[in-house]
Design a protein around this motif. Structure first.
Motif, PDB file in Angstrom:
ATOM      1  N   PHE A 138       7.856   0.597   3.153  1.00 60.08           N
ATOM      2  CA  PHE A 138       6.841  -0.271   2.468  1.00 60.08           C
ATOM      3  C   PHE A 138       7.166  -0.801   1.206  1.00 60.08           C
ATOM      4  O   PHE A 138       6.526  -1.509   0.336  1.00 60.08           O
ATOM      5  N   THR A 139       8.646  -0.578   0.673  1.00 60.94           N
ATOM      6  CA  THR A 139       9.111  -0.780  -0.539  1.00 60.94           C
ATOM      7  C   THR A 139       8.941  -2.405  -0.862  1.00 60.94           C
ATOM      8  O   THR A 139       9.461  -3.345  -0.073  1.00 60.94           O
ATOM      9  N   GLY A 140       8.178  -2.804  -1.942  1.00 61.01           N
ATOM     10  CA  GLY A 140       8.019  -4.157  -2.321  1.00 61.01           C
ATOM     11  C   GLY A 140       6.995  -4.898  -1.479  1.00 61.01           C
ATOM     12  O   GLY A 140       6.952  -6.110  -1.638  1.00 61.01           O
ATOM     13  N   LYS A 141       6.428  -4.221  -0.520  1.00 59.18           N
ATOM     14  CA  LYS A 141       5.659  -5.122   0.748  1.00 59.18           C
ATOM     15  C   LYS A 141       4.209  -4.917   0.140  1.00 59.18           C
ATOM     16  O   LYS A 141       3.598  -4.429  -0.465  1.00 59.18           O
ATOM     17  N   GLY A 151      -9.343   5.909   1.533  1.00 58.08           N
ATOM     18  CA  GLY A 151      -8.385   5.221   1.075  1.00 58.08           C
ATOM     19  C   GLY A 151      -7.024   5.897   1.176  1.00 58.08           C
ATOM     20  O   GLY A 151      -6.086   5.573   0.440  1.00 58.08           O
ATOM     21  N   ILE A 152      -7.201   7.006   1.892  1.00 55.70           N
ATOM     22  CA  ILE A 152      -5.871   7.798   2.013  1.00 55.70           C
ATOM     23  C   ILE A 152      -4.349   7.105   2.619  1.00 55.70           C
ATOM     24  O   ILE A 152      -3.241   7.292   2.225  1.00 55.70           O
ATOM     25  N   LEU A 153      -4.763   6.151   3.792  1.00 55.56           N
ATOM     26  CA  LEU A 153      -3.840   5.146   4.122  1.00 55.56           C
ATOM     27  C   LEU A 153      -3.135   4.272   3.121  1.00 55.56           C
ATOM     28  O   LEU A 153      -1.837   4.273   2.880  1.00 55.56           O
ATOM     29  N   ALA A 154      -3.987   3.862   2.383  1.00 58.44           N
ATOM     30  CA  ALA A 154      -3.544   2.794   1.290  1.00 58.44           C
ATOM     31  C   ALA A 154      -2.931   3.746   0.097  1.00 58.44           C
ATOM     32  O   ALA A 154      -1.944   2.946  -0.223  1.00 58.44           O
ATOM     33  N   VAL A 155      -3.165   4.976  -0.166  1.00 57.85           N
ATOM     34  CA  VAL A 155      -2.716   5.829  -1.265  1.00 57.85           C
ATOM     35  C   VAL A 155      -1.020   6.115  -0.775  1.00 57.85           C
ATOM     36  O   VAL A 155      -0.190   5.811  -1.636  1.00 57.85           O
ATOM     37  N   ALA A 162       4.874   0.341  -1.708  1.00 58.52           N
ATOM     38  CA  ALA A 162       4.225  -1.013  -1.599  1.00 58.52           C
ATOM     39  C   ALA A 162       3.934  -1.711  -2.921  1.00 58.52           C
ATOM     40  O   ALA A 162       3.345  -0.766  -3.885  1.00 58.52           O
ATOM     41  N   ALA A 163       4.182  -2.645  -3.021  1.00 56.30           N
ATOM     42  CA  ALA A 163       4.013  -3.613  -4.233  1.00 56.30           C
ATOM     43  C   ALA A 163       2.580  -3.991  -4.293  1.00 56.30           C
ATOM     44  O   ALA A 163       1.920  -3.924  -5.587  1.00 56.30           O
ATOM     45  N   SER A 164       1.804  -4.026  -3.346  1.00 54.18           N
ATOM     46  CA  SER A 164       0.349  -4.238  -3.178  1.00 54.18           C
ATOM     47  C   SER A 164      -0.391  -3.673  -2.179  1.00 54.18           C
ATOM     48  O   SER A 164       0.112  -4.017  -0.775  1.00 54.18           O
ATOM     49  N   LEU A 184      -6.738   8.708  -8.968  1.00 52.03           N
ATOM     50  CA  LEU A 184      -6.294   9.995  -8.885  1.00 52.03           C
ATOM     51  C   LEU A 184      -4.877  10.230  -8.781  1.00 52.03           C
ATOM     52  O   LEU A 184      -4.187  11.028  -9.111  1.00 52.03           O
ATOM     53  N   ASN A 185      -4.397   9.288  -7.727  1.00 55.32           N
ATOM     54  CA  ASN A 185      -3.352   9.122  -7.338  1.00 55.32           C
ATOM     55  C   ASN A 185      -2.141   8.074  -7.964  1.00 55.32           C
ATOM     56  O   ASN A 185      -0.961   8.063  -7.922  1.00 55.32           O
ATOM     57  N   ASP A 186      -2.584   7.590  -9.240  1.00 52.44           N
ATOM     58  CA  ASP A 186      -2.074   6.821 -10.006  1.00 52.44           C
ATOM     59  C   ASP A 186      -1.231   5.521  -9.241  1.00 52.44           C
ATOM     60  O   ASP A 186      -0.293   5.398  -9.455  1.00 52.44           O
ATOM     61  N   CYS A 187      -2.249   4.791  -8.573  1.00 54.09           N
ATOM     62  CA  CYS A 187      -1.810   3.846  -7.773  1.00 54.09           C
ATOM     63  C   CYS A 187      -2.626   2.400  -8.306  1.00 54.09           C
ATOM     64  O   CYS A 187      -3.333   2.084  -7.394  1.00 54.09           O
ATOM     65  N   PRO A 188      -2.209   1.843  -9.277  1.00 52.47           N
ATOM     66  CA  PRO A 188      -2.606   0.659  -9.666  1.00 52.47           C
ATOM     67  C   PRO A 188      -2.651  -0.662  -8.917  1.00 52.47           C
ATOM     68  O   PRO A 188      -3.269  -1.605  -8.904  1.00 52.47           O
ATOM     69  N   GLN A 189      -1.757  -0.427  -7.858  1.00 51.21           N
ATOM     70  CA  GLN A 189      -1.334  -1.715  -7.099  1.00 51.21           C
ATOM     71  C   GLN A 189      -2.437  -1.706  -5.919  1.00 51.21           C
ATOM     72  O   GLN A 189      -2.356  -2.674  -5.106  1.00 51.21           O
ATOM     73  N   ILE A 190      -3.114  -0.517  -5.799  1.00 46.33           N
ATOM     74  CA  ILE A 190      -4.377  -0.672  -4.831  1.00 46.33           C
ATOM     75  C   ILE A 190      -5.718  -1.367  -5.245  1.00 46.33           C
ATOM     76  O   ILE A 190      -6.344  -1.242  -6.360  1.00 46.33           O
ATOM     77  N   THR A 191      -5.998  -2.404  -4.420  1.00 47.27           N
ATOM     78  CA  THR A 191      -7.308  -3.036  -4.611  1.00 47.27           C
ATOM     79  C   THR A 191      -8.286  -2.716  -3.432  1.00 47.27           C
ATOM     80  O   THR A 191      -7.882  -2.908  -2.475  1.00 47.27           O
ATOM     81  N   VAL A 192      -9.622  -2.308  -3.910  1.00 49.05           N
ATOM     82  CA  VAL A 192     -10.451  -2.157  -2.803  1.00 49.05           C
ATOM     83  C   VAL A 192     -11.811  -3.044  -3.287  1.00 49.05           C
ATOM     84  O   VAL A 192     -12.354  -3.141  -4.029  1.00 49.05           O
TER      85      VAL A 192
END
Length: 277
Positions: A138-141, A151-155, A162-164, A184-192
């Motif tokens: 997932f690196t940079g993808k 959102g578990i799979l996104a996290v 993953a980049a985004s 909670l998981n400090d994942c700012p690259q996730i947009t929902v």
């Protein structure tokens, strides 16, 4: 909001299939019990006739009984805190709630507070999706998570580099839950966002598409997922029974994808496909 609880007394062998059937009837949350299964649906969405038809469908092959309760101002957090135990996937991922202590033995420590959303990793389909994700890079993808639930799979995708990650669900409460879990998981690259695949920008391309939904949605939407994939990208799907895997595989092949790893766990399946480079 008020909820209706249906307490099903049935053999444990039928708990999974009834969970899938009830999910199609708008039931949102499920708890397996010593007697069978408790299922919860918003009062406005409860269809007693559909429930009777479902019970009649399975009565010839298993002993089944049910009781309906009306629930008001239920403490849902207390409900899942009582029953939610951490789970482990492939000795690499541990999924826990915020009230559980972390375990440094695992590479990925995910904090998922499910509330009313589906997807704590306890269900076979979610566990298989995560196991399949561990084999991907997932690196940079850029990743698309279809029907994100908690959102578990996104996290996990974000934690794997993953980049985004763009995630969406049709339910407002699921979107709120997924956003909370991303924080909670400090994942700012996730947009929902709240919506469907039709609301995804058709000009954007993703290197990984994750879709843990159900057979009918997958059969209808796999061609769209394929269009949204970058050449060389991966489509990972689950949410269907093993006996439906052949139809899902053929649909993906017809859309131009190449079949990859297949997993099966207690009659549920997960399939990986790649788009030719």
């Amino acid at each position: 909001m008020n909820y209706t609880e249906v307490q099903l007394t049935v053999s444990p062998d039928f708990a999974d299939i009834l969970t899938a059937e009830l999910a199609e009837l708008n039931f949102e949350s499920f708890v397996e019990t010593d007697e069978g299964l408790n299922a919860y649906v918003q009062e406005a969405d409860f269809d007693p006739e559909a429930l009777r038809e479902l019970v009649a469908k399975y009565s010839p092959i298993t002993a089944i009984a049910y009781q309906i309760n009306s629930l008001e101002k239920r403490n849902w957090n207390a409900e899942w805190e009582r029953d939610y135990e951490p789970i482990e996937v492939a000795n690499t991922v541990r999924v826990r709630a915020s009230f559980h202590q972390p375990d440094p033995a695992f590479r990925y420590d995910l904090v998922i507070n499910p509330k009313m959303s589906f997807g704590t990793g306890h269900h076979e389909t979610t566990a298989m999706m995560m196991e399949q994700q561990l084999a991907l890079d997932f690196t940079g993808k850029a990743v698309l998570d279809v029907g994100s639930g908690t959102g578990i799979l996104a996290v996990l995708a974000a934690r794997m580099g993953a980049a985004s990650v763009l995630a969406f669900d049709i339910e407002e409460w699921a979107v709120e839950n997924a956003r909370e879990n991303a924080d909670l998981n400090d994942c700012p690259q996730i947009t929902v966002f709240q919506g469907t695949i039709a609301d995804v920008d058709p000009t954007t391309r993703y290197e990984v598409v994750l879709a843990n939904i159900n057979r009918n949605v997958l059969l209808a939407e796999i061609p769209t997922y394929t269009t949204l994939l970058q050449p060389g990208g991966a489509l990972l799907v689950s949410g269907f029974y093993q006996h439906d895997a052949a139809d899902i595989r053929q649909c993906a092949i017809d859309a131009g994808l190449i079949p990859g790893t297949a997993l099966t766990l207690r009659d549920w399946s997960s399939l990986l496909f790649t788009k030719p480079a």
